[in-house]
Write a protein that holds these residues in place. Structure first.
Motif, PDB file in Angstrom:
ATOM      1  N   LYS A   1      42.368  97.284  49.036  1.00 59.93           N
ATOM      2  CA  LYS A   1      40.994  97.300  49.471  1.00 59.93           C
ATOM      3  C   LYS A   1      40.582  95.961  49.820  1.00 59.93           C
ATOM      4  CE  LYS A   1      40.118 101.195  46.149  1.00 59.93           C
ATOM      5  NZ  LYS A   1      39.401 101.588  44.932  1.00 59.93           N
ATOM      6  N   GLN A   2      40.682  95.029  49.054  1.00 62.97           N
ATOM      7  CA  GLN A   2      40.560  93.528  49.184  1.00 62.97           C
ATOM      8  C   GLN A   2      41.026  93.106  50.536  1.00 62.97           C
ATOM      9  OE1 GLN A   2      42.039  90.686  46.481  1.00 62.97           O
ATOM     10  NE2 GLN A   2      40.526  89.146  47.304  1.00 62.97           N
ATOM     11  N   PHE A   3      42.221  93.454  50.950  1.00 61.67           N
ATOM     12  CA  PHE A   3      42.456  93.052  52.587  1.00 61.67           C
ATOM     13  C   PHE A   3      41.722  93.763  53.466  1.00 61.67           C
ATOM     14  CE2 PHE A   3      45.091  94.426  56.148  1.00 61.67           C
ATOM     15  CZ  PHE A   3      45.622  93.052  56.473  1.00 61.67           C
ATOM     16  N   VAL A   4      41.608  95.143  53.341  1.00 57.40           N
ATOM     17  CA  VAL A   4      40.547  95.695  54.373  1.00 57.40           C
ATOM     18  C   VAL A   4      39.195  94.861  54.451  1.00 57.40           C
ATOM     19  CG1 VAL A   4      39.373  97.585  55.117  1.00 57.40           C
ATOM     20  CG2 VAL A   4      41.744  97.617  54.137  1.00 57.40           C
ATOM     21  N   GLU A   5      38.552  94.471  53.502  1.00 58.93           N
ATOM     22  CA  GLU A   5      37.325  93.724  53.314  1.00 58.93           C
ATOM     23  C   GLU A   5      37.353  92.489  54.020  1.00 58.93           C
ATOM     24  OE1 GLU A   5      36.192  93.919  49.329  1.00 58.93           O
ATOM     25  OE2 GLU A   5      35.770  96.036  49.291  1.00 58.93           O
ATOM     26  N   GLN A   6      38.403  91.948  53.459  1.00 61.61           N
ATOM     27  CA  GLN A   6      38.311  90.659  53.978  1.00 61.61           C
ATOM     28  C   GLN A   6      38.803  90.453  55.476  1.00 61.61           C
ATOM     29  OE1 GLN A   6      41.674  88.721  51.871  1.00 61.61           O
ATOM     30  NE2 GLN A   6      40.456  88.132  50.190  1.00 61.61           N
ATOM     31  N   THR A   7      39.578  91.236  56.094  1.00 63.24           N
ATOM     32  CA  THR A   7      39.760  91.613  57.568  1.00 63.24           C
ATOM     33  C   THR A   7      38.546  91.921  58.374  1.00 63.24           C
ATOM     34  OG1 THR A   7      41.923  92.137  56.993  1.00 63.24           O
ATOM     35  CG2 THR A   7      41.331  92.510  59.303  1.00 63.24           C
ATOM     36  N   ARG A   8      37.616  92.512  57.702  1.00 66.24           N
ATOM     37  CA  ARG A   8      36.665  93.030  58.415  1.00 66.24           C
ATOM     38  C   ARG A   8      35.438  91.684  58.353  1.00 66.24           C
ATOM     39  NH1 ARG A   8      36.428  98.631  56.072  1.00 66.24           N
ATOM     40  NH2 ARG A   8      36.392  99.871  57.894  1.00 66.24           N
ATOM     41  N   ARG A   9      35.563  90.815  57.353  1.00 66.09           N
ATOM     42  CA  ARG A   9      34.512  89.891  57.426  1.00 66.09           C
ATOM     43  C   ARG A   9      35.076  88.782  58.459  1.00 66.09           C
ATOM     44  NH1 ARG A   9      34.574  90.194  51.549  1.00 66.09           N
ATOM     45  NH2 ARG A   9      36.209  88.955  51.453  1.00 66.09           N
ATOM     46  N   LYS A  10      36.403  88.716  58.651  1.00 61.87           N
ATOM     47  CA  LYS A  10      37.012  87.848  59.524  1.00 61.87           C
ATOM     48  C   LYS A  10      36.482  88.270  60.885  1.00 61.87           C
ATOM     49  CE  LYS A  10      40.846  86.137  56.871  1.00 61.87           C
ATOM     50  NZ  LYS A  10      42.367  86.053  56.830  1.00 61.87           N
ATOM     51  N   VAL A  11      36.894  89.621  61.219  1.00 60.59           N
ATOM     52  CA  VAL A  11      36.280  90.269  62.592  1.00 60.59           C
ATOM     53  C   VAL A  11      34.904  90.088  63.064  1.00 60.59           C
ATOM     54  CG1 VAL A  11      36.426  92.335  63.898  1.00 60.59           C
ATOM     55  CG2 VAL A  11      38.220  91.955  62.475  1.00 60.59           C
TER      56      VAL A  11
ATOM     57  N   SER B   1      39.887  83.437  69.746  1.00 55.20           N
ATOM     58  CA  SER B   1      38.757  82.916  69.323  1.00 55.20           C
ATOM     59  C   SER B   1      38.651  81.537  69.177  1.00 55.20           C
ATOM     60  CB  SER B   1      38.358  83.413  67.744  1.00 55.20           C
ATOM     61  OG  SER B   1      37.135  83.063  67.393  1.00 55.20           O
ATOM     62  N   GLU B   2      39.433  80.712  68.702  1.00 53.95           N
ATOM     63  CA  GLU B   2      39.410  79.279  68.862  1.00 53.95           C
ATOM     64  C   GLU B   2      39.487  78.849  70.287  1.00 53.95           C
ATOM     65  OE1 GLU B   2      38.907  76.931  66.680  1.00 53.95           O
ATOM     66  OE2 GLU B   2      39.137  78.997  65.430  1.00 53.95           O
TER      67      GLU B   2
ATOM     68  N   THR C   1      30.688  84.875  66.814  1.00 55.39           N
ATOM     69  CA  THR C   1      31.050  83.854  67.811  1.00 55.39           C
ATOM     70  C   THR C   1      30.763  84.463  69.169  1.00 55.39           C
ATOM     71  OG1 THR C   1      32.475  82.888  66.341  1.00 55.39           O
ATOM     72  CG2 THR C   1      32.740  82.361  68.727  1.00 55.39           C
ATOM     73  N   LEU C   2      31.367  85.544  69.536  1.00 51.96           N
ATOM     74  CA  LEU C   2      30.915  86.180  70.788  1.00 51.96           C
ATOM     75  C   LEU C   2      29.514  86.591  71.176  1.00 51.96           C
ATOM     76  CD1 LEU C   2      33.773  88.751  71.216  1.00 51.96           C
ATOM     77  CD2 LEU C   2      33.716  86.530  72.216  1.00 51.96           C
ATOM     78  N   ASP C   3      28.908  86.711  70.150  1.00 45.42           N
ATOM     79  CA  ASP C   3      27.172  87.143  70.409  1.00 45.42           C
ATOM     80  C   ASP C   3      26.290  85.807  70.710  1.00 45.42           C
ATOM     81  OD1 ASP C   3      28.064  89.831  70.178  1.00 45.42           O
ATOM     82  OD2 ASP C   3      27.459  89.964  68.062  1.00 45.42           O
ATOM     83  N   LYS C   4      27.182  84.700  70.069  1.00 45.43           N
ATOM     84  CA  LYS C   4      26.112  83.633  70.498  1.00 45.43           C
ATOM     85  C   LYS C   4      26.076  83.169  71.922  1.00 45.43           C
ATOM     86  CE  LYS C   4      27.309  81.287  66.125  1.00 45.43           C
ATOM     87  NZ  LYS C   4      27.905  80.107  65.317  1.00 45.43           N
TER      88      LYS C   4
END
Length: 228
Positions: free
Chosen positions: A87-97, A23-24, A103-106
Protein backbone atom coordinates in the motif's frame (compact mmCIF):
# COMPACT_ATOMS: atom_id res chain seq x y z
CA UNK A 1 -0.57 -18.82 -8.95
CA UNK A 2 2.02 -16.07 -9.54
CA UNK A 3 1.50 -12.91 -7.55
CA UNK A 4 0.17 -10.24 -9.99
CA UNK A 5 1.41 -7.39 -7.78
CA UNK A 6 5.06 -8.34 -8.30
CA UNK A 7 4.73 -8.41 -12.09
CA UNK A 8 3.07 -4.98 -12.27
CA UNK A 9 5.38 -3.46 -9.64
CA UNK A 10 8.48 -4.32 -11.66
CA UNK A 11 6.98 -2.59 -14.71
CA UNK A 12 6.12 0.47 -12.60
CA UNK A 13 9.68 0.69 -11.20
CA UNK A 14 11.13 0.58 -14.71
CA UNK A 15 8.71 3.22 -16.01
CA UNK A 16 9.28 5.40 -12.95
CA UNK A 17 13.03 5.41 -13.60
CA UNK A 18 12.46 6.52 -17.19
CA UNK A 19 9.98 9.18 -16.06
CA UNK A 20 12.46 10.59 -13.51
CA UNK A 21 15.13 10.90 -16.20
CA UNK A 22 12.73 12.61 -18.61
CA UNK A 23 11.46 14.94 -15.88
CA UNK A 24 14.98 16.16 -15.11
CA UNK A 25 15.67 16.60 -18.83
CA UNK A 26 12.44 18.56 -19.23
CA UNK A 27 13.34 20.93 -16.40
CA UNK A 28 16.83 21.47 -17.82
CA UNK A 29 15.49 22.15 -21.33
CA UNK A 30 12.80 24.50 -19.99
CA UNK A 31 15.53 26.66 -18.42
CA UNK A 32 17.37 27.16 -21.70
CA UNK A 33 14.77 27.39 -24.49
CA UNK A 34 13.77 30.68 -26.10
CA UNK A 35 10.35 29.49 -27.30
CA UNK A 36 7.55 27.38 -25.86
CA UNK A 37 7.33 25.70 -29.27
CA UNK A 38 10.85 24.34 -29.00
CA UNK A 39 10.84 20.90 -30.65
CA UNK A 40 12.97 19.18 -28.01
CA UNK A 41 10.86 20.66 -25.21
CA UNK A 42 7.58 19.52 -26.79
CA UNK A 43 8.91 16.04 -27.58
CA UNK A 44 10.22 15.53 -24.03
CA UNK A 45 6.94 16.78 -22.57
CA UNK A 46 4.92 14.40 -24.75
CA UNK A 47 7.08 11.38 -23.85
CA UNK A 48 6.95 12.18 -20.15
CA UNK A 49 3.20 12.69 -20.23
CA UNK A 50 2.70 9.30 -21.93
CA UNK A 51 4.89 7.46 -19.42
CA UNK A 52 3.07 9.11 -16.48
CA UNK A 53 -0.28 8.07 -17.95
CA UNK A 54 0.94 4.48 -18.24
CA UNK A 55 2.17 4.52 -14.64
CA UNK A 56 -1.17 5.87 -13.43
CA UNK A 57 -2.95 3.02 -15.22
CA UNK A 58 -0.58 0.48 -13.67
CA UNK A 59 -1.25 2.00 -10.23
CA UNK A 60 -4.95 1.35 -10.74
CA UNK A 61 -4.11 -2.30 -11.45
CA UNK A 62 -1.90 -2.40 -8.34
CA UNK A 63 -4.82 -1.13 -6.27
CA UNK A 64 -6.90 -4.04 -7.52
CA UNK A 65 -4.07 -6.47 -6.77
CA UNK A 66 -3.76 -5.12 -3.21
CA UNK A 67 -7.51 -5.51 -2.69
CA UNK A 68 -7.36 -9.11 -3.93
CA UNK A 69 -4.55 -9.93 -1.51
CA UNK A 70 -6.30 -8.25 1.43
CA UNK A 71 -9.40 -10.35 0.78
CA UNK A 72 -7.43 -13.61 0.65
CA UNK A 73 -3.91 -13.15 2.15
CA UNK A 74 -3.27 -16.90 2.64
CA UNK A 75 -3.53 -17.45 -1.09
CA UNK A 76 -0.32 -15.49 -1.65
CA UNK A 77 1.27 -16.27 1.74
CA UNK A 78 1.69 -12.58 2.67
CA UNK A 79 2.06 -11.03 6.09
CA UNK A 80 0.34 -7.87 7.31
CA UNK A 81 3.68 -6.05 7.09
CA UNK A 82 4.08 -6.98 3.43
CA UNK A 83 0.53 -5.86 2.59
CA UNK A 84 1.16 -2.50 4.30
CA UNK A 85 4.42 -2.20 2.35
CA UNK A 86 2.52 -2.67 -0.90
CA UNK A 87 0.00 0.00 0.00
CA UNK A 88 2.85 2.37 0.89
CA UNK A 89 4.56 1.71 -2.45
CA UNK A 90 1.39 2.66 -4.35
CA UNK A 91 0.94 5.85 -2.31
CA UNK A 92 4.60 6.93 -2.67
CA UNK A 93 4.57 6.28 -6.42
CA UNK A 94 1.40 8.35 -6.81
CA UNK A 95 3.05 11.27 -5.00
CA UNK A 96 6.10 11.04 -7.29
CA UNK A 97 3.87 10.99 -10.38
CA UNK A 98 1.91 13.98 -9.07
CA UNK A 99 5.16 15.88 -8.52
CA UNK A 100 6.17 15.30 -12.13
CA UNK A 101 2.69 16.35 -13.27
CA UNK A 102 3.11 19.58 -11.34
CA UNK A 103 6.39 20.20 -13.16
CA UNK A 104 4.65 19.76 -16.51
CA UNK A 105 1.80 22.09 -15.50
CA UNK A 106 4.14 24.95 -14.60
CA UNK A 107 4.41 27.63 -17.33
CA UNK A 108 7.78 27.73 -19.05
CA UNK A 109 9.72 30.95 -18.39
CA UNK A 110 11.52 31.61 -21.61
CA UNK A 111 15.21 31.91 -20.83
CA UNK A 112 14.48 34.03 -17.74
CA UNK A 113 17.56 32.90 -15.81
CA UNK A 114 19.90 33.47 -18.75
CA UNK A 115 18.38 36.87 -19.60
CA UNK A 116 18.59 38.08 -16.00
CA UNK A 117 22.23 37.04 -15.71
CA UNK A 118 23.17 38.76 -18.97
CA UNK A 119 21.32 41.90 -17.91
CA UNK A 120 23.27 42.00 -14.64
CA UNK A 121 26.53 41.60 -16.54
CA UNK A 122 25.64 44.45 -18.89
CA UNK A 123 24.64 46.73 -15.99
CA UNK A 124 27.87 45.94 -14.20
CA UNK A 125 29.84 46.72 -17.37
CA UNK A 126 28.13 50.08 -17.94
CA UNK A 127 28.71 51.29 -14.36
CA UNK A 128 32.10 49.70 -13.76
CA UNK A 129 35.15 51.74 -12.86
CA UNK A 130 37.96 52.49 -15.27
CA UNK A 131 39.97 49.44 -16.20
CA UNK A 132 37.05 47.02 -15.80
CA UNK A 133 36.67 44.64 -18.72
CA UNK A 134 33.22 43.35 -19.57
CA UNK A 135 33.10 39.54 -19.61
CA UNK A 136 33.61 38.22 -23.11
CA UNK A 137 31.25 35.87 -24.89
CA UNK A 138 33.80 33.10 -24.29
CA UNK A 139 33.70 33.80 -20.53
CA UNK A 140 29.91 33.71 -20.55
CA UNK A 141 29.90 30.41 -22.45
CA UNK A 142 32.44 28.91 -20.03
CA UNK A 143 30.33 30.06 -17.08
CA UNK A 144 27.19 28.54 -18.63
CA UNK A 145 29.03 25.28 -19.34
CA UNK A 146 30.30 25.16 -15.76
CA UNK A 147 26.77 25.60 -14.39
CA UNK A 148 25.48 22.99 -16.83
CA UNK A 149 28.12 20.46 -15.71
CA UNK A 150 27.26 21.18 -12.07
CA UNK A 151 23.55 20.64 -12.72
CA UNK A 152 24.26 17.43 -14.63
CA UNK A 153 26.36 16.10 -11.74
CA UNK A 154 23.54 16.82 -9.29
CA UNK A 155 21.02 15.12 -11.57
CA UNK A 156 23.25 12.06 -11.96
CA UNK A 157 23.56 11.83 -8.18
CA UNK A 158 19.76 11.96 -7.84
CA UNK A 159 19.37 9.26 -10.48
CA UNK A 160 21.90 7.04 -8.70
CA UNK A 161 19.98 7.42 -5.43
CA UNK A 162 16.72 6.62 -7.21
CA UNK A 163 18.26 3.52 -8.79
CA UNK A 164 19.56 2.38 -5.41
CA UNK A 165 16.03 2.61 -4.01
CA UNK A 166 14.70 0.66 -6.97
CA UNK A 167 17.33 -2.05 -6.50
CA UNK A 168 16.36 -2.32 -2.83
CA UNK A 169 12.76 -2.82 -3.91
CA UNK A 170 13.75 -5.50 -6.43
CA UNK A 171 15.86 -7.30 -3.81
CA UNK A 172 12.93 -7.24 -1.39
CA UNK A 173 10.71 -8.72 -4.11
CA UNK A 174 13.25 -11.46 -4.88
CA UNK A 175 13.44 -12.43 -1.20
CA UNK A 176 9.65 -12.63 -1.03
CA UNK A 177 9.54 -14.83 -4.12
CA UNK A 178 12.20 -17.07 -2.58
CA UNK A 179 10.11 -17.48 0.58
CA UNK A 180 7.03 -18.28 -1.51
CA UNK A 181 8.99 -20.86 -3.54
CA UNK A 182 10.31 -22.48 -0.34
CA UNK A 183 6.79 -22.73 1.08
CA UNK A 184 5.43 -24.20 -2.15
CA UNK A 185 8.27 -26.75 -2.22
CA UNK A 186 7.42 -27.84 1.32
CA UNK A 187 3.74 -28.21 0.41
CA UNK A 188 4.62 -30.28 -2.66
CA UNK A 189 6.79 -32.58 -0.56
CA UNK A 190 3.95 -33.04 1.94
CA UNK A 191 1.53 -33.84 -0.87
CA UNK A 192 4.02 -36.30 -2.37
CA UNK A 193 4.22 -38.12 0.97
CA UNK A 194 0.42 -38.25 1.17
CA UNK A 195 0.26 -39.72 -2.34
CA UNK A 196 2.85 -42.37 -1.41
CA UNK A 197 0.78 -43.33 1.66
CA UNK A 198 -2.33 -43.49 -0.52
CA UNK A 199 -0.56 -45.78 -3.01
CA UNK A 200 0.49 -48.11 -0.19
CA UNK A 201 -3.05 -48.15 1.17
CA UNK A 202 -4.47 -48.93 -2.27
CA UNK A 203 -1.95 -51.75 -2.76
CA UNK A 204 -2.85 -53.28 0.61
CA UNK A 205 -6.57 -52.97 -0.10
CA UNK A 206 -6.11 -54.50 -3.53
CA UNK A 207 -4.24 -57.45 -2.04
CA UNK A 208 -6.95 -58.03 0.57
CA UNK A 209 -9.62 -57.84 -2.12
CA UNK A 210 -7.88 -60.39 -4.30
CA UNK A 211 -7.51 -62.73 -1.31
CA UNK A 212 -11.20 -62.36 -0.48
CA UNK A 213 -12.17 -63.05 -4.09
CA UNK A 214 -10.05 -66.22 -4.10
CA UNK A 215 -11.66 -67.46 -0.90
CA UNK A 216 -15.10 -66.72 -2.34
CA UNK A 217 -14.21 -68.64 -5.51
CA UNK A 218 -12.99 -71.63 -3.47
CA UNK A 219 -16.18 -71.51 -1.39
CA UNK A 220 -18.37 -71.52 -4.49
CA UNK A 221 -16.47 -74.47 -6.00
CA UNK A 222 -16.75 -76.41 -2.73
CA UNK A 223 -20.51 -75.85 -2.61
CA UNK A 224 -20.83 -77.04 -6.23
CA UNK A 225 -19.07 -80.31 -5.34
CA UNK A 226 -21.34 -80.89 -2.34
CA UNK A 227 -24.42 -80.17 -4.41
CA UNK A 228 -23.41 -82.77 -6.97
Amino acid sequence: MEDPFILIKNDVLSSLGNASTLSESYKRIAQTVTSTENEELLKTREELNQILSNIEQDLEDLDEAVKAVVENPQRFNLTTREMNSRKQFVEQTRRKVQGMRTTLDKPVKIGSAQLDRMALMEDAGSSSPRGYQKPSRRDNVMYSNSKFVEQEAMQQQMLIQEQDQQLDGVMHTVLNMREIATTMNGELQDQSMLLDDLDDHVDRSSGRLQSAMKRMSDFIKANEVIAV
